[in-house]
Scaffold this motif. Structure first.
Motif: not given
Length: 213
Positions: A102-108
Motif C-alpha cells: 500500500l502506498a496511500g489511502v484516499g477518502a474512498d
C-alpha cells in the motif's frame, strides 16, 4: 484590571483548510505519500490536481480525517496503518486477488504498488478481505490522517496522463485500453482494435484501476 494584549489569531479553526484556486502542495501524512515511492508521488500529484480542480469549481475544502482511538478502528484506519508500515498485503475483491504494498489511502480508495510494478487503485467498498503478509508489527487501525480525495476525483488528473489501464468493474467486467478522458460520471477509453473503438465506463461502476508501468 486591563487584560494583557492577546496576539493569538482569532480566526475560525477551520480557516486553514480553505482551498484557493491556486495550486499548492498537498499535505502528506507521516510515511504515507512519498518517501521516494513512485506511486506515492503519483498519488500525491493526482490528489493535488484533483483538489485544485474541485476548488476552482466549488471552493471545496480539503481536510484531514481523524480516526480517534483503537476501539474505533476502521477499515480506512487499518489500511492507512498498513500503508505507513509498508506492509505487503493481499486484497480479496470477489474472486479476484491483488497483492502488493500500500502506498496511500484516499477518502474512498487505496493505492498500492503491485508485484509486477503496476499502480493499482481500488475502491474500498469492493474490498472483501484485507490480509497482511506474514511478518512485521501488529496493525491497530487507529492512524489519524487520510487524504480527503475520492477515487472519482483523481481519475481526471490520471486521465490527463493518458495511461494504458485495465479497469475492473464491480461486477467483474474487464476493459483494457488507453484512458483518454474522465467526465463528471464517465470514463472514456480508446480500446485497441481495427479500427480502435471508443469505450465508455460509468465512474460508479469502477471497482479497480490498474495502471501499466
Amino acid at each position: 484590571m486591563d487584560r494583557p494584549n492577546d496576539n493569538r489569531s482569532t480566526g475560525r479553526p477551520d480557516d486553514a483548510a480553505d482551498v484557493s484556486s491556486q495550486s499548492r502542495p498537498l499535505p502528506t501524512g507521516h510515511g504515507v505519500l512519498g518517501d521516494g515511492d513512485p506511486l506515492g508521488r503519483s498519488l500525491a500529484r493526482w490528489a493535488a490536481d484533483a483538489i485544485v480542480d474541485e476548488a476552482a469549481r466549488q471552493r471545496a475544502r480539503a481536510r484531514w480525517l481523524r480516526i480517534q482511538a483503537e476501539e474505533e478502528a476502521t477499515v480506512a484506519g487499518t489500511l492507512l496503518d498498513l500503508a505507513e508500515h509498508r506492509r505487503p498485503v493481499v486484497l480479496d475483491i470477489g474472486e479476484h486477488r491483488v497483492r502488493g504494498v500500500l502506498a496511500g489511502v484516499g477518502a474512498d480508495f487505496v493505492a498500492l504498488r503491485a508485484e509486477r510494478g503496476q499502480q493499482v487503485l481500488v475502491r474500498m467498498s469492493v474490498i472483501d478481505v484485507v490480509r497482511a503478509e506474514p511478518g512485521g508489527d501488529d496493525v491497530r487501525g487507529d492512524r489519524s490522517v487520510m487524504i480527503d480525495v475520492g477515487l472519482d476525483a483523481v481519475m481526471g488528473p490520471l486521465a490527463s496522463e493518458r495511461p494504458d489501464v485495465l479497469i475492473r468493474t464491480a461486477t467483474g467486467v474487464l476493459v483494457r485500453g488507453r484512458l483518454t478522458r474522465a467526465g463528471l460520471d464517465v470514463l472514456r477509453l480508446r480500446v485497441d482494435g481495427d479500427p480502435p473503438a471508443p469505450t465508455w465506463v460509468p465512474l460508479a461502476a469502477v471497482a479497480m484501476v490498474v495502471v501499466d508501468p
